[in-house]
Design an enzyme around this catalytic site. Structure first.
Site, short mmCIF file in Angstrom:
data_model
loop_
_atom_site.label_atom_id
_atom_site.label_comp_id
_atom_site.label_asym_id
_atom_site.label_seq_id
_atom_site.Cartn_x
_atom_site.Cartn_y
_atom_site.Cartn_z
N GLY A 191 -22.69 14.29 62.73
CA GLY A 191 -23.38 14.07 63.99
C GLY A 191 -23.95 12.67 64.02
O GLY A 191 -24.44 12.17 63.02
N VAL B 140 -22.30 10.67 52.31
CA VAL B 140 -22.19 12.03 51.78
C VAL B 140 -23.21 12.93 52.47
O VAL B 140 -24.41 12.64 52.47
CB VAL B 140 -22.45 12.06 50.25
CG1 VAL B 140 -22.33 13.47 49.71
CG2 VAL B 140 -21.49 11.13 49.53
N GLY C 12 -23.98 13.62 55.59
CA GLY C 12 -24.67 13.01 56.75
C GLY C 12 -26.17 12.84 56.69
O GLY C 12 -26.67 11.87 56.15
N VAL D 152 -21.90 6.99 65.59
CA VAL D 152 -22.99 6.64 64.67
C VAL D 152 -23.58 5.28 65.02
O VAL D 152 -24.80 5.11 65.08
CB VAL D 152 -22.49 6.66 63.21
CG1 VAL D 152 -23.61 6.27 62.26
CG2 VAL D 152 -21.94 8.04 62.85
N ILE E 78 -28.49 14.51 55.07
CA ILE E 78 -29.20 15.01 53.89
C ILE E 78 -29.38 13.88 52.88
O ILE E 78 -28.39 13.28 52.47
CB ILE E 78 -28.41 16.16 53.23
CG1 ILE E 78 -28.10 17.25 54.25
CG2 ILE E 78 -29.17 16.72 52.04
CD1 ILE E 78 -27.21 18.36 53.72
N LYS F 67 -16.33 12.92 49.08
CA LYS F 67 -17.78 13.01 48.92
C LYS F 67 -18.14 13.49 47.53
O LYS F 67 -19.08 13.00 46.90
CB LYS F 67 -18.35 13.95 49.98
CG LYS F 67 -18.18 13.39 51.40
CD LYS F 67 -18.35 14.47 52.45
CE LYS F 67 -18.28 13.90 53.86
NZ LYS F 67 -18.18 14.97 54.87
#
Lengths: 448, 448
Positions: B314, B144, B146, B25, B148, B217
């Site tokens: 990702g 939470v 990724g 990341v 979205i 999450k």
């Protein structure tokens, strides 16, 4: 120039809201602001109160008490009032009092929240520029896909991700009609009448079913996606009124649903914006969005695809989006209305539709004479159009007015990916050959 | 006290970002900030630049050039540096350097963006309170689901709508495994190995497959949904490691898919938070979210249901969410980290799981002796549990280690809506009767 001073004065005193237009959304907004007043004050640290309203009729029963608000016969006078901190425009219409009052508010230095997609589609770039010039906010979350926070997501939620394509179901009336045609095997006209009876469609449904409403919303989204001026007049639009049961049925047999989609993408020679019925695979996420629901999918370079689905209309859902704009204003956030300053927007260069590539569903009424199918197939071959499926079945009748059923049979061709111009050329040749009657039905296929 | 002064100083000078943790990341964030630098500056009216970094190894090749940034061996020292305007924590872990550095930054008056769900799940309420006390921001969009933007939607996108229920697929590893088990008929262990080979699962996958990651999450979401303190230790958690092919197959035959869901709702006696495998109808929107995708559904009183689906993990997608927090900070918006000020949060009162009502899928290994099925059915009836389906087929073998297949047969019961306590009581009685071997499999059914 961005300023980090909030434009709304002392942040402890109640935020005074003036509302023009007291239809379903306006009444729902007043109700929510009353019922949730405590919760909102807790969130914000200040109250939000309606202080003034304007509508066509003062006496109409809307289920909410407006006697405590200052009444204005003229929305422009309300918009110019010194006694409001924020003007909420829910009148509707692309010109007239909506445009006049929003302009007046912005020029006076009063921020505006509107749910008016027609106004935005036509005058959005100019109004955003005016808002920036006057250092005020212009919120319009409710203008696209009612209760779905897609404007906020585009303006603030994606970091610097560049949108490569946006598509969605943005008209609940059309989606309701197509869903019922698919589930119950009934015709377009009957579904439309039911939609009208249920209040999902206007008595003159043209604006919805011919795709213009979707086009307005798409043009607004495309501007935010591609940092271009809003250009609703450049959207290629086809509605759903020519979709027949034969189309729905064959599509279903082949694993597709028909949806009215708005789609925009950035291509080499500009921005392609189009609204038309589309065959989408049943297994795709967008195919699962049924009934009056809306959905918007965003394809970006960083997060691949994001799908937002929810209610696209309805007083409460739309009012909730209006309120989220009001709360953003109250918090003092500063985002340009169209995501980037208007001065940074590019003009919207229209990409010609004829270069669209994709598969096609073609339904023809072939004359019932020897050689018809062969001639059709030959013409497609000459155009280098490769066929995935050819379907000719006795149970498929065109059911289009004016087609002499006894002398024709319905033929459906599914092409592999090809150029739209090649398909249109081949269909013109086929028509000249004289082997078909009536207009061919051409529906684009999209793979998501 | 909310202030409309932005905490980030002069809004024309570049925003200086310090990043601790340079895994996937962190590297993606540096790359995006470099590649999209111009676009970000155009949006914001100011540049965002990385000025300092910290990680375990200075020399590791990450595909990005970090030689131009000030290096810190100690993330706490970076967090306290006077040369950054914003501290980005991507170290991970609920305590240790992540907690120490985030605390140090906030105390110094430096805003923080983090993708660390474990940290938030454990210390989120305290950290949010500290951020408010120090008048700085704490962003955690990336923690939470990724890519979205669900945190932003909850904090800002829903007006005053009250959330009645939140549920979702929040762990890509589990969703990948369950999707492959369903599509390809292969077992849990094989799918897990493939997920590990593809980098979707850790070498020790416990945290993901036993549901703890989803629980973290969910606890964060539940706090934002219900205005309660974060209470990860109150989440009832069951993972997917006991799901067999028999379960997947029977569920499919009955029109269901099995998904690992996190669900929270407000009930009369508190907040119910639970993570467990769930049977969901194939036709539901959540069932269509397959592979490594995530989705979060929000049920509210104003907009009914909103579904947000997209990539849950990702490097790029997560970095895009981190960046959206950075840009929000740069714009100077002011929203309390948990939506409302920490002082307004209620304690999270745990609602007991045994009162959950819903349908149940029960798989038993019944001994192959006369009267076994009758005894089981009798016990269910005594518990007032009404059965929708009873399935006993020769092709359904439990395939659970330790079960003597030759002496048992798999029986699946689907109950109508009933109390969990009634089901558990009945299963205890059935076990005491001695007609079953091994542990019964109990999977909750949810209708969406």
């Amino acid at each position: 120039m961005a300023s980090h001073e909030s434009g709304n004065g002392d942040d402890r005193r109640p935020l005074r809201v003036g509302i023009s237009g007291l239809g379903t959304v306006g009444a729902a907004l007043i109700r929510i602001l009353t019922e949730d007043g405590e919760a909102i004050a807790r969130k914000l640290g200040r109250r939000v109160v309606v202080t003034a309203v304007s509508a066509r009729s003062r006496s109409r029963d809307r289920g909410v008490d407006i006697s405590g608000f200052t009444w204005f016969d003229d929305p422009v006078a309300l918009a110019k009032s010194e006694d409001i901190d924020l003007y909420v425009e829910l009148i509707g219409g692309e010109d007239g009092p909506a445009l006049a009052s929003v302009t007046a508010a912005l020029e006076r230095g009063t921020s505006v929240v509107t749910a008016n997609k027609a106004l935005l589609a036509r005058h959005g770039t100019a109004l955003a520029g005016l808002a920036e010039k006057c250092h005020v906010q212009l919120g319009f979350e409710a203008a696209v896909a009612g209760g779905i926070p897609v404007i906020k997501t585009l303006r603030e939620g994606l970091g610097s991700a560049a949108i490569t394509r946006v598509y969605g179901i943005m008209n609940g009336t059309c989606n309701y009609i197509l869903t019922r045609m698919g589930n119950e095997g009934i015709g377009f006209e009957e579904c439309l009448r039911d939609a009208q009876d249920l209040g999902y469609a206007e008595s003159d449904p043209t604006f919805d079913i011919e795709g213009f409403d979707t086009a307005h919303k798409l043009a607004i989204l495309a501007s935010l996606c591609f940092e271009t001026e809003i250009a609703a007049d450049q959207v290629m639009v086809e509605g759903i009124s020519r979709i027949t049961q034969a189309d729905i049925k064959v599509a279903a047999d082949l694993g597709y649903k028909i949806k009215l989609l708005g789609m925009a993408r950035k291509v080499e020679d500009g921005i392609e914006q189009r609204v038309h019925p589309t065959l989408v695979r049943k297994s795709s996420a967008i195919a699962g969005v049924d009934g009056v629901l809306n959905a918007v999918a965003l394809e970006t370079n960083h997060v691949q695809e994001l799908l937002l689905a929810g209610p696209g209309a309805g007083g409460e859902a739309t009012a909730a989006s209006v309120l989220s704009d009001i709360l953003d204003f109250a918090r003092g956030g500063h985002v340009p209305p169209l995501g980037v300053p208007v001065a940074e927007l590019d003009p919207c260069q229209r990409a010609p539709m004829r270069i669209h590539e994709g598969g096609y569903y073609i339904r023809l009424n072939a004359k019932d004479v020897p050689g018809a199918l062969a001639a059709i197939a030959t013409r497609m071959g000459e155009g280098n159009i490769s066929l995935e499926s050819v379907i000719q079945r006795p149970d498929l009748r065109a059911s289009e007015p004016g087609v002499p059923e006894e002398n024709s049979r319905t033929v459906v061709l599914i092409t592999h990916e090809t150029l739209e111009s090649a398909v249109r050329d081949a269909l013109e040749r086929i028509a000249r050959d004289g082997f078909i009657v009536g207009q061919p039905q051409l529906i684009r296929i999209e793979e998501f």
